[in-house]
Design a protein around this motif. Sequence first.
Motif, mmCIF file in Angstrom:
data_model
loop_
_atom_site.group_PDB
_atom_site.id
_atom_site.type_symbol
_atom_site.label_atom_id
_atom_site.label_comp_id
_atom_site.label_asym_id
_atom_site.label_seq_id
_atom_site.Cartn_x
_atom_site.Cartn_y
_atom_site.Cartn_z
ATOM 1 N N GLU A 1 0.823 -1.204 0.000
ATOM 2 C CA GLU A 1 0.000 0.000 0.000
ATOM 3 C C GLU A 1 0.856 1.252 0.000
ATOM 4 O OE1 GLU A 1 -3.106 2.175 -0.634
ATOM 5 O OE2 GLU A 1 -3.202 -0.023 -0.554
ATOM 6 N N GLU A 2 1.979 1.219 0.728
ATOM 7 C CA GLU A 2 2.867 2.378 0.738
ATOM 8 C C GLU A 2 3.488 2.590 -0.646
ATOM 9 O OE1 GLU A 2 4.482 3.503 4.979
ATOM 10 O OE2 GLU A 2 5.492 1.704 4.243
ATOM 11 N N ILE A 3 3.794 1.513 -1.348
ATOM 12 C CA ILE A 3 4.365 1.644 -2.686
ATOM 13 C C ILE A 3 3.338 2.250 -3.638
ATOM 14 C CG2 ILE A 3 5.201 0.344 -4.683
ATOM 15 C CD1 ILE A 3 6.479 -1.599 -2.642
ATOM 16 N N ARG A 4 2.100 1.791 -3.554
ATOM 17 C CA ARG A 4 1.053 2.357 -4.426
ATOM 18 C C ARG A 4 0.865 3.851 -4.146
ATOM 19 N NH1 ARG A 4 -1.669 -2.681 -2.811
ATOM 20 N NH2 ARG A 4 -1.336 -4.203 -4.456
ATOM 21 N N ARG A 5 0.886 4.209 -2.879
ATOM 22 C CA ARG A 5 0.754 5.620 -2.517
ATOM 23 C C ARG A 5 1.955 6.418 -3.022
ATOM 24 N NH1 ARG A 5 0.840 10.261 -1.547
ATOM 25 N NH2 ARG A 5 -0.055 11.428 0.200
ATOM 26 N N LEU A 6 3.136 5.810 -2.949
ATOM 27 C CA LEU A 6 4.343 6.477 -3.414
ATOM 28 C C LEU A 6 4.283 6.737 -4.916
ATOM 29 C CD1 LEU A 6 7.357 7.349 -2.845
ATOM 30 C CD2 LEU A 6 7.984 4.998 -3.392
#
Length: 615
Positions: free
Chosen positions: A14-19
């Motif tokens: 999820e953090e990668i998608r947000r990034l």
Amino acid sequence: MTLLADSVPESAREEIRRLLHGPCDPTALSALTTLRKALADDPGPVYGPGRGALLLRRLRALAEALPPGAGILDDPARLAAVHAAAAVADPSLCLAGLVHHLLCLGSLTELSDDPEGLEPRLSALREGRAKGVYLITEAGQANSHLATATRADLDPADGSFVLHTPGPGAAKFGSAGTWGVEQTGVVLARLFAGGADHGVFAFMVGLTDEQGPLPGVELSSPIALDALPLDYVQVRFHRVRVAPAHWLSDGARIGPDGTVHDPAGSPEQRLQRTLRVGQGLWAAMPAVAAATSRRTAVQAVGYARRRRTGSSLAPGVPLLTYRTQQTVVLGALADAFALTCAADGALAVRTEGRSAAPPGPEGGEEKMGFTPWAAVSQPLAAYKAVTVRTAARLTAECQHRCGFSGHLTANRLAAYQGFHHAFDTAGGDSQLIFYDIGRSLVESLDEREQQQEQLPDPTSPHWWPALLRRHQDDLVRELRRRGGADPASDPFERWNPLLEQAGLLGEVRATLLVADDVTRVLGRLRDQGLVRALTPLAALHGVLSARRWSGSLLALGTLEPADMAALSEATDRLCEAVMEQLPLLVEVFDEYGDRPGVAPAPPAAALTWTLGSAS
């Protein structure tokens, strides 16, 4: 949606998608997946003869990935993500989409006081049934946006306007040469009423239909521009009648006696208000630069991993074994990460700015300098300028390191480089933006001596922003010492000999925005594996940036020669740390999930061969 391998832990996904995609909701991410498939299934450049139908199909695909109807421009993060996906697939389509949505539709949405009066053209543009064009640049004069010559004369009899090109130099330049489709333009023209000049407003004007130019609209023969290929032409208007509702009046009105009442208060502020639609473009450009740069960097890493060398020093080893290759391609990954963080920062500025009132006589807005761009929004103009320049350099370096393969059309590196290099002047000239930012800093920053922050070790991501703040202060002091803040002198005489350093200061300021975004984004991550992978990458971006800035840093004494010498050792240590994390980093930045590498020249078996025969 980002296609992550099983090796990437769920806690980081999820953090990668947000990034990579900003604060896009699941619906938007699903729409991105659909868009990518649609563009892959309907490939082809969107310029040249007979390309009008293809362009409209692809503009419709972009529209279907955005919110429907009147809300199409309401989500800056989704707008940025959609155009970033378009840029990776086809930079020319991205440019057409940026002009269509953020400049043409943006003007109609933000500047019209009567949206119903813009129908049915407004709906056709929103749905991708017509192509939108933005006509601001005039062919005959530099900085033509400051001296617009195209006229819109008020006809007091019915409140309409007569749009006219007074001479060859006032011809508009733009991508309006797509034949066989409906095109609607937003045209910037100087409003005259009662013989008085009331400043530059935007007008909605029909340009072409399926048969060609509409009455009174004259298009030139095509103008080739290989770096950013679209259907460019010059456009002249011969007393084209514009309906009152098609004046994008932005709060201005015309009284019964023909008097123009404009809340902007002055022609200068009128221009700034008319051009504020550029903020949407500038907010999206960092995401576009980041997406193409991630793609470029991952391709270059893949090429350097696979390509074997014939060098007598170490025959058969991969290119990536060489430290000189590592510095470039891992540095490209590092810069792509920095651009990704800048995209997040630009969207935050745009989201906050959308709730602010437009500039007006009492708004305390930035005073216009060399151009209106920095006065419209200094941070967003800075983001646009620094990110497209970084992306152009990054792509050119990767293209060079991939040899002949880097120039193959299939790899798109030449298209990415041309797109961002062209955008250095398009959308607001980057160098002029830097001049204005530097001038503004010298004239406005507090005179008090600022305490310098302690510099951490160069292998810390915090070293580069701390160094940039110190260098910014040094440049401001130097420019003030040379008379840059003297209010008694003539502005041109004061700044003409200082422009080179003023531009340098403006670029430092923009670079500092990106550097601060890197540490801010890094600081909000919670997955420790992701933090371990990205921390040396962030630091490598800073160290390599400092090496590129070495001349200026040494000239002002911000760094000493011994400090610069230590950066080589720091670069080596950081490259080693990044190499250890490379598998995860490639997974993170490979948002398409296809493990790309720059394709080599096609193998013999894939080509059609013709053998000469004896006569």
